[in-house]
Scaffold this active site. Sequence first.
Site, short mmCIF file in Angstrom:
data_model
loop_
_atom_site.label_atom_id
_atom_site.label_comp_id
_atom_site.label_asym_id
_atom_site.label_seq_id
_atom_site.Cartn_x
_atom_site.Cartn_y
_atom_site.Cartn_z
N LYS A 239 0.86 -1.18 0.00
CA LYS A 239 0.00 0.00 0.00
C LYS A 239 0.90 1.24 0.00
CE LYS A 239 -3.63 2.33 2.61
NZ LYS A 239 -4.49 2.27 3.80
N LYS A 292 -2.27 -1.37 -3.76
CA LYS A 292 -3.13 -0.18 -3.69
C LYS A 292 -2.27 1.08 -3.73
CE LYS A 292 -6.42 2.04 -0.57
NZ LYS A 292 -7.05 2.06 0.73
ZN LIG Z 1 -5.57 3.78 8.13
#
Ligand SMILES: [Zn+2]
Length: 367
Positions: A239, A292
């Site tokens: 992420k 992501k």
């Molecule tokens: Zn968070």
Amino acid sequence: MAFPATRLRRLRRTAELRNLVAETRLTPDAFVYPLFVCPGEGVRKEVRSMPGVFNLSVDEAVKEAREVHSLGVASLILFGLPDGKDEVATGAWAQDGIVQQATRAIKREIPGLVLMGDVCLCEYMSHGHCGIVKASHAPQSLGAAARDAITAVAVRDGDEREKAIEKLAGIASRASEASYEIVNDASLELLARTSVSLAKAGIDIIAPSDMMDGRVGAIRHALDEAGYTHTPILSYAAKFASGFYGPFREAADSAPQFGDRRSYQMDGANIREAMREIEEDIEEGADMIMVKPAMPYLDVIAAARERFDLALAAYQVSGEYAMIEAAARNGWIERERVMMESLLSIRRAGASIILTYYAKDAARILS
Ligand SMILES: [Zn+2]
């Protein structure tokens, strides 16, 4: 064989032919639709920067879930906007937390819909960070430098003054970085507690998104200990700290009150480090992995697909959605065409599961 024996356009002549030879296909059962649940009844509040996306009270969330299910979308991922926030994210792990309530209500009505629970603390922390925050002190030298710069701003003028102001801004940002820390290991306990509480409420898949080191292992251990040995973990393994999350912060009311998330989310420059993050999470027991955002990191998705054999998800994030919506509203692009093309590109890069705000609209087109 080369041209003219070979003519690649032969298979592009009609829609039927193009369809027949399509290498990549989208189906609604690969989509996960994000839902933001808030307190109250009959609440359906549109997110300003994400037209078509709403904060929904539990009763409205159930209606939405029914629609999502009827469109053939496989799964929902739930985010919560709690009644109140504090320094230990009580709303994340409380038995009657907003996501826990929504989970029970949706499971009662639509048991066949797979429910993912996003596990993070930022939406429930008063400071908006994804872990416990510990204050530390700015180094003394920064204080002295700041005093000098302030004096310079007061007594100088013109260019000199501009320079002093710039210097002061630099000192202020260094001071705010130095004055707090997101504590890793202590945060794990809260993340584990949140995961167990969500599993208890009926969440099918636990999806930690906080990016603390060691969270997957801590969560696996806690789930197993509580008897949830069958509950899988979908780790937001790679992420990235991204400007594309902007609209989400409005949707989930989770903007950090100070600083940013660069000390825990990944640096967008690093693909090899992304592979290490994923490897680490697999080692700790992740059943599925996620990259992501999606569009700015398609190369990371492709590299992860190449290297790891786990189910791979990608999150087409709020900013990706907002960009398409804004351009379409201005008449600058064809909304549906760009929407489907963006989803296809994520699938082609190698993600078999796509978390997207377009899940419903795309499912309608595909049916
Ligand atoms: Zn968070």
